[in-house]
Design an enzyme around this catalytic site. Structure first.
Site, PDB file in Angstrom:
ATOM      1  N   ILE A   1      33.945  -4.582 -21.555  1.00  0.00           N
ATOM      2  CA  ILE A   1      34.896  -3.908 -20.668  1.00  0.00           C
ATOM      3  C   ILE A   1      34.238  -3.696 -19.298  1.00  0.00           C
ATOM      4  CG2 ILE A   1      36.463  -1.950 -20.387  1.00  0.00           C
ATOM      5  CD1 ILE A   1      36.942  -3.628 -22.971  1.00  0.00           C
ATOM      6  N   LYS A   2      34.883  -4.267 -18.291  1.00  0.00           N
ATOM      7  CA  LYS A   2      34.322  -4.174 -16.934  1.00  0.00           C
ATOM      8  C   LYS A   2      34.965  -2.989 -16.207  1.00  0.00           C
ATOM      9  CE  LYS A   2      33.190  -7.507 -13.345  1.00  0.00           C
ATOM     10  NZ  LYS A   2      33.675  -8.763 -12.773  1.00  0.00           N
ATOM     11  N   ILE A   3      34.115  -2.095 -15.754  1.00  0.00           N
ATOM     12  CA  ILE A   3      34.555  -0.802 -15.219  1.00  0.00           C
ATOM     13  C   ILE A   3      34.005  -0.635 -13.797  1.00  0.00           C
ATOM     14  CG2 ILE A   3      34.297   1.711 -15.527  1.00  0.00           C
ATOM     15  CD1 ILE A   3      35.763   0.761 -17.902  1.00  0.00           C
TER      16      ILE A   3
END
Ligand code: E4P
Length: 218
Positions: free
Chosen positions: A86-88
């Site tokens: 998950i890219k945050i």
């Protein structure tokens, strides 16, 4: 150093996989849009197609900027495949989301990193990967080498486990610099990877070998 390709173009991903040098993929909303992928379900389906090409980590970026929204998106994205990361973004609620996802054992990539302070905070929040944007820093005549060096030094001294994922790569030289400065991963367009191949002496040398072979065998 691991090689990720920074693209949502399935052909580019397949080509890197065929070369045997693909360790993973990163995407972002701009790269998805560039491929004409829009709409929630189409985006999820596209990530699934990417995950069918590689077992390596595939970063899927959230669109929400609030904690609840990011968590909701993350829970859907993580179910696409076991290799989804998950890219945050590096914002206040992003840090909260990094901590919460890390607590659940979900891999994360903290994106839009431009300072050592941001790198410390992301690692503290348990980010799996940290994405300093080399190209965008150099674009405004800051020095991405200095940033990478500083982050690598801090992570080593502090024994922080977050992996440095050099991003926003513009050229083969960025890849060489990322490797020299201790990045664990580099994510780049296939074009920059292919640029590593080039050297005029290789071309001249090969031409000479083949010419000598032709002469001797004619
Ligand atoms: C990767 O994760 C980033 O989203 C990407 O490398 C940004 O690259 P750009 O600066 O070329 O858009």
């Amino acid at each position: 150093m691991k090689f990720f390709v920074d693209t949502a173009d399935l052909e580019e991903i397949r080509e890197a996989a065929d070369m045997g040098i693909l360790d993973g993929v990163t995407t972002n909303p701009s790269l998805m849009a560039k491929q004409g992928i829009s709409g929630k379900q189409n985006i999820l389906d596209h990530y699934k197609r990417i995950c069918e090409i590689t077992d390596g980590d595939v970063s899927a970026e959230v669109i929400s900027t609030d904690f609840d929204g990011m968590m909701e998106e993350a829970m859907v994205l993580k179910d696409i495949a076991p290799n989804i990361v998950i890219k945050i973004p590096m914002i206040r609620d992003g840090v909260k989301a990094l901590s919460a996802l890390s607590g659940k054992g979900i891999k994360t990539n903290c994106t839009l990193i431009f300072s050592a302070g941001q790198a410390i905070l992301a690692a503290k929040a348990g980010a799996t990967y940290l994405s300093p944007f080399m190209g965008r820093i150099d674009d405004i005549s800051w020095d991405s080498d200095l940033l990478l060096e500083e982050i690598a030094e801090i992570y080593e001294i502090q024994e922080m486990d977050t992996e440095i994922l050099a991003a926003s790569i513009r050229s083969p030289l960025h890849i060489v610099k990322a490797a020299r400065l201790g990045a664990h991963v580099v994510t780049c367009p296939l074009k920059a990877i292919l640029g590593l191949l080039n050297h005029p002496l290789t071309d001249i040398g090969l031409e000479k070998f083949l010419a000598d072979h032709r002469k001797a065998n004619s």
